[in-house]
Design a protein around this motif. Structure first.
Motif, short mmCIF file in Angstrom:
data_model
loop_
_atom_site.label_atom_id
_atom_site.label_comp_id
_atom_site.label_asym_id
_atom_site.label_seq_id
_atom_site.Cartn_x
_atom_site.Cartn_y
_atom_site.Cartn_z
N GLU A 149 14.59 6.88 56.68
CA GLU A 149 15.41 7.69 55.77
C GLU A 149 16.02 8.88 56.51
N PRO A 150 17.14 9.40 55.99
CA PRO A 150 17.71 10.62 56.57
C PRO A 150 16.69 11.76 56.56
N THR A 151 16.75 12.58 57.57
CA THR A 151 15.78 13.67 57.70
C THR A 151 16.29 15.00 57.13
N PHE A 152 17.54 15.02 56.64
CA PHE A 152 18.08 16.27 56.12
C PHE A 152 17.25 16.78 54.94
N PRO A 153 16.96 18.08 54.90
CA PRO A 153 16.25 18.62 53.73
C PRO A 153 16.97 18.33 52.42
N LEU A 154 18.31 18.32 52.44
CA LEU A 154 19.07 18.06 51.22
C LEU A 154 18.79 16.66 50.68
N TYR A 155 18.61 15.69 51.56
CA TYR A 155 18.32 14.32 51.11
C TYR A 155 16.99 14.28 50.36
N LYS A 156 16.00 14.97 50.90
CA LYS A 156 14.68 14.99 50.23
C LYS A 156 14.80 15.62 48.85
N ARG A 157 15.57 16.70 48.75
CA ARG A 157 15.72 17.36 47.45
C ARG A 157 16.47 16.46 46.46
N LEU A 158 17.48 15.74 46.94
CA LEU A 158 18.18 14.81 46.06
C LEU A 158 17.25 13.71 45.56
N LYS A 159 16.39 13.24 46.43
CA LYS A 159 15.45 12.18 46.06
C LYS A 159 14.51 12.68 44.96
N GLU A 160 14.04 13.91 45.10
CA GLU A 160 13.17 14.49 44.07
C GLU A 160 13.94 14.69 42.76
N ALA A 161 15.18 15.16 42.86
CA ALA A 161 15.99 15.36 41.65
C ALA A 161 16.29 14.04 40.96
N LEU A 162 16.45 12.97 41.75
CA LEU A 162 16.71 11.66 41.16
C LEU A 162 15.53 11.21 40.31
N PRO A 277 19.52 19.67 67.25
CA PRO A 277 19.14 21.02 66.81
C PRO A 277 20.24 22.02 67.15
N GLY A 278 20.49 22.93 66.24
CA GLY A 278 21.54 23.91 66.46
C GLY A 278 22.37 24.13 65.21
N ALA A 279 23.33 25.01 65.32
CA ALA A 279 24.14 25.41 64.17
C ALA A 279 24.96 24.23 63.63
N VAL A 280 25.10 24.18 62.32
CA VAL A 280 25.96 23.21 61.63
C VAL A 280 26.62 23.93 60.47
N ILE A 281 27.90 23.68 60.28
CA ILE A 281 28.64 24.23 59.14
C ILE A 281 29.03 23.08 58.24
N LEU A 290 30.92 26.59 51.08
CA LEU A 290 30.53 26.39 52.49
C LEU A 290 29.11 26.87 52.70
N TRP A 291 28.38 26.14 53.54
CA TRP A 291 27.04 26.54 53.98
C TRP A 291 27.01 26.53 55.51
N ALA A 292 26.42 27.54 56.10
CA ALA A 292 26.24 27.58 57.55
C ALA A 292 24.75 27.62 57.85
N PHE A 293 24.28 26.64 58.61
CA PHE A 293 22.86 26.52 58.94
C PHE A 293 22.65 26.88 60.41
N GLU A 294 21.63 27.66 60.67
CA GLU A 294 21.30 27.97 62.06
C GLU A 294 20.76 26.74 62.77
N ASN A 295 20.05 25.89 62.02
CA ASN A 295 19.57 24.62 62.57
C ASN A 295 19.82 23.54 61.52
N GLY A 296 20.92 22.85 61.66
CA GLY A 296 21.30 21.85 60.67
C GLY A 296 20.37 20.66 60.59
N ARG A 297 19.53 20.50 61.57
CA ARG A 297 18.59 19.38 61.57
C ARG A 297 17.37 19.65 60.70
N GLU A 298 16.98 20.93 60.63
CA GLU A 298 15.69 21.24 59.99
C GLU A 298 15.76 22.31 58.90
N ASP A 299 16.73 23.21 58.95
CA ASP A 299 16.73 24.33 58.02
C ASP A 299 16.86 23.86 56.57
#
Length: 516
Positions: A149-162, A277-281, A290-299
């Protein structure tokens, strides 16, 4: 089994053709082509079927994995109806279904281009035979599935919301009554027969606290008004607490539709590559944010968020969906008027009103090189009309790009920038641009992308933005910028946010899924 795999097809499956998985199946069964895998003593075929049946947990459809037919087949075999052809067919079919589930979870079910997205998907390839064999050996099919599964925190939150939305969809709810005749809105303090059903819905979704008292009459006031404001804010409406036609329409949307929005959102997240790992916009177009993440992989939470303006919902103005790389900034930029705008808007405006040239601080630059032309006359107009001259707006307080332009080189000429029209950010539906992204707080984003260069203080950024002379600053390293589109997201506070499908992409994705 060797013959079944070679055929690349099983008529009993919903999608009989599995030729795309044939090479992987050959490797899976290669060690001993006719030896049982799932039907070997103690093999976890029952757990595998349970995992296929739990496809809705991941926003998928169990019918795509032939769960009902497979269950009947394996149950019959377990009861002794186990002819060699049936056993071979069950082995291959279950493996095909697991391959499909793993692939769908990791890559998505359709090519994003078929749903209108200009993504170039770059995923880590899956070793399907190794994954499934490991699941059998460890008796842990679930671990194999969640590992892809995707590792993005947003994906996990969507799964819980579903999961929560499915529970809500099963709740019987009273309908929200229409507004009384000749009444256009219900303001706080008014009476309305729908306060009970609305309180019921808002308590269910968490906008009305469980401790809030139930309405005892038809008066619309108290905690219910604040709950409506929270609901409006989550659904892209003006949070004024007034029950108008738009708010009542949103309140009447069935939870089954919210379930589907979440499922489509999860599908789109599977299209994204795994970022280093690193910044992602990230910009979500229908959320106008818009969201700016310092670490788009984990934040889990963004370091910076702001409102944005996106392209208008018209074929030539929609903001495209793609992943780019921000490489440099232009402070006090010129605005080079795009050819289509120059032809359709700027030239007609200049012909109607030559004073537009001076008011907008325009100049023309020869396409083949040469000094800028700062005065407007018939020859200049002819050059603009023929395309020999390119119009641009000089740096300054009224420049259409504001004080800074964030450049992510691409063939569509899309970038992020400031704007002097700050009043537009007060609007809820902010689809006004020709496709580029206008930023509510450009200095904050400049500080974010230049945070590894301490010489770029807030004061220096402000001075560069107002200098009136263009300067270019390269980033230390490119920053991925995701221009995305999803009508359901879950923020870091675990609030489910829903938006309108302003470009019709949900419908396009539905069509692409149906056409598989």
């Amino acid at each position: 089994m060797r013959a079944l795999v070679a055929s690349g097809s099983l008529s009993q499956l919903k999608r009989p053709d599995f030729s795309s998985n044939r090479a992987a199946l050959e490797r899976f069964f290669a060690p001993s082509a006719d030896a049982a895998r799932w039907l070997a003593p103690g093999a976890p075929w029952n757990e595998a079927l349970d995992e296929l049946a739990s496809a809705p947990t991941y926003g998928l459809d169990p019918a795509d994995y032939d769960v009902a037919w497979l269950r009947a087949e394996f149950d019959s075999i377990a009861k002794g109806d186990d002819g060699i052809e049936r056993r071979a067919r069950a082995e291959v079919a279950l493996t095909v279904s697991l391959f499909r589930l793993l692939s769908d979870l990791h890559f998505g079910r359709v090519d994003p281009k078929r749903a209108g997205f200009a993504f170039k998907t770059e995923h880590t390839p899956l070793d399907l035979p190794a994954l499934v064999q490991s699941a059998i050996d460890s008796h842990d099919v679930h671990a194999a599935i969640v590992s892809v599964e995707p590792t993005f925190p947003l994906y996990k939150r969507l799964k819980e919301a579903l999961a929560q939305a499915r529970t809500m969809a099963a709740e019987p709810l009273s309908p929200v009554p229409a507004l009384p005749k000749n009444v256009r809105k219900i303001a706080p303090g008014d009476s309305y027969d729908g306060v009970g059903p609305i309180a019921e819905r808002l308590r269910l979704v968490g906008d009305l606290p469980a401790s809030a008292p139930n309405p005892t009459d038809s008066r619309y006031d108290g905690p219910l008004v604040e709950a409506v404001r929270a609901y409006q804010e989550r659904h892209g409406l003006k949070p004024d607490g007034i029950l108008g036609a738009g708010t009542l329409a949103e309140l009447s949307v069935p939870f089954s539709q919210r379930v589907r929005q979440l499922e489509l959102s999860m599908e789109r997240l599977r299209w994204l590559p795994g970022f280093a790992p690193g910044a992602v916009i990230a910009v979500n177009i229908p959320s106008f944010r818009l969201w700016a993440f310092e670490n788009g992989r984990e934040d889990d939470a963004a370091a910076l968020t702001m409102r944005v303006i996106v392209g208008a919902a018209a074929h030539t103005r929609e903001t495209p969906v793609f992943i780019g790389e921000m490489r440099y900034l232009e402070f006090s930029p010129y605005w080079n008027v795009p050819p289509s705008i120059q032809r359709k808007e700027t030239l007609p405006a200049l012909r109607r009103d030559p004073g537009y040239w001076k008011r907008e601080d325009l100049e023309a630059v020869p396409v083949r090189g040469g000094a800028p032309i700062t005065s407007l006359d018939a020859t200049t107009l002819d050059g603009i009309a023929s395309g020999a001259l390119r119009v641009r707006q000089r740096p300054g307080p009224d420049n259409a790009l504001g004080g800074v332009k964030f450049v992510l080189p691409n063939t569509m000429n899309i970038y992020l920038h400031g704007t002097p029209a700050q009043q537009l950010f007060a609007e809820n539906r902010r689809a006004f641009s020709h496709g580029c992204i206008r930023l509510e707080d450009p200095p904050a984003l400049a500080a974010f992308v230049l945070s590894d260069r301490p010489e770029w203080t807030r004061e220096r950024i402000a001075a560069a933005m107002s200098a009136g002379k263009m300067t270019t600053t390269k980033l230390t390293r490119p920053i991925p910028v995701v221009l995305f589109y999803t009508t359901a997201i879950v923020d870091a506070k675990n609030r489910a946010l829903f938006t309108d499908d302003i470009y019709g992409y949900d419908a396009k994705l539905e069509a692409a899924l149906a056409a598989r």
